[in-house]
Design an enzyme around this catalytic site. Sequence first.
Site, mmCIF file in Angstrom:
data_model
loop_
_atom_site.group_PDB
_atom_site.id
_atom_site.type_symbol
_atom_site.label_atom_id
_atom_site.label_comp_id
_atom_site.label_asym_id
_atom_site.label_seq_id
_atom_site.Cartn_x
_atom_site.Cartn_y
_atom_site.Cartn_z
ATOM 1 N N ARG A 248 -32.285 51.267 -0.729
ATOM 2 C CA ARG A 248 -31.485 50.068 -0.518
ATOM 3 C C ARG A 248 -31.108 49.483 -1.872
ATOM 4 N NH1 ARG A 248 -30.705 51.882 3.680
ATOM 5 N NH2 ARG A 248 -31.063 51.018 5.780
ATOM 6 N N GLU A 277 -22.015 46.247 -0.862
ATOM 7 C CA GLU A 277 -21.318 47.441 -0.394
ATOM 8 C C GLU A 277 -20.130 47.058 0.468
ATOM 9 O OE1 GLU A 277 -24.210 49.975 1.485
ATOM 10 O OE2 GLU A 277 -25.303 50.323 -0.389
ATOM 11 N N HIS A 296 -22.761 55.436 -0.042
ATOM 12 C CA HIS A 296 -23.849 55.237 0.930
ATOM 13 C C HIS A 296 -23.665 56.162 2.126
ATOM 14 C CE1 HIS A 296 -26.884 52.130 2.721
ATOM 15 N NE2 HIS A 296 -27.214 53.380 3.000
ATOM 16 N N SER A 299 -27.029 60.039 5.161
ATOM 17 C CA SER A 299 -27.211 60.736 6.439
ATOM 18 C C SER A 299 -25.908 61.290 6.993
ATOM 19 C CB SER A 299 -27.825 59.775 7.472
ATOM 20 O OG SER A 299 -26.945 58.694 7.737
#
Length: 337
Positions: A248, A277, A296, A299
């Site tokens: 984070r 962000e 970011h 995943s």
Amino acid sequence: MVSKCGILKDGSKPKVLIARQVPQEVEEWIGRHCEYSKWEGSGDIPRSELLKQLGDVDGLLINREKIDGELLDAAPKLKIVANISVGYNNFDIGEMQARKVLGTHTPNVLDDTVADLVFGLMLSTARRLCELDRYVKAGRWNETVTPDLFGMDVHHQTLGIIGMGRIGRALAQRGKWGFDMNILYHNRSRHPEAEQRFNAQYCTLEELLQRSDFVVLLAPLSPQTVNLMSGREFGLMKRSAVFISASRGETVDEEALVEALREGRILGAGLDVYRKEPIPPDHPLLRFKNVVTLPHLGSATTRTRLAMARMAAENLLIGLKREIPPQCVPELKHLVL
């Protein structure tokens, strides 16, 4: 209250807001069990629009939108929030406890995918892959590649992992068995399995920073980890070391990182997360050629995002029955006991 079949006591289906884009099959599965509406726009749903749509919603499927008193005031019927994310620092746990609103997240399913990306950041930064890609495409490649374009080795180096959770262990496995790296780690508590499997050595944070060639920050966000990496910590790192951040953004003092890079106190950095962000286009971190910046997407593979969305949707339906979802966050499990 919801019955076992997912139907409310009055015979109606629960109402769900899908506030993130999800794969079509997940949307269709939710539609078989619930009435639903969804955010049709690209990117994040604006906060004002989210608040407008919550009046009669029983369940909410989101990613990182903040769940706080303001949102819960706008959602008097809300029973569960399903986060499509392993982190849940966007949950105001106290407010959710007070309103008896369940919250779930998506751990485990993304561990290997994030570890792959972190290792990609290590390789890209150390071997200067992004910088050299731009060099070739700009037509600057001469017959001789001079030493000023050389990078650093990754294999047989020392990897320091701050946060030996599931992703940390997946990263240690890649470093140890794929690149023959020496593994150091710092964690809230020791991890005997990691020590046995990877010959990982538990260190104080100070020792890890002083000894590591790659420092990877994977600690979850908490009051104790805000600005965990600041000026003092960057000052302890080797000048030849690379810093990687993938948990984070608030765990890093970005001004201190900029100063460390500007003064050459570390070799470079690879970043997937930021304090704000999207990162502002004029941010000084974007001006360093020795910093690799990603949006970011730890995943973000098709298979993993599908698995995360499925898990979140399954948790959502179970929570609407006022049963304990498998991935209910620990602080809220007692709400259905």
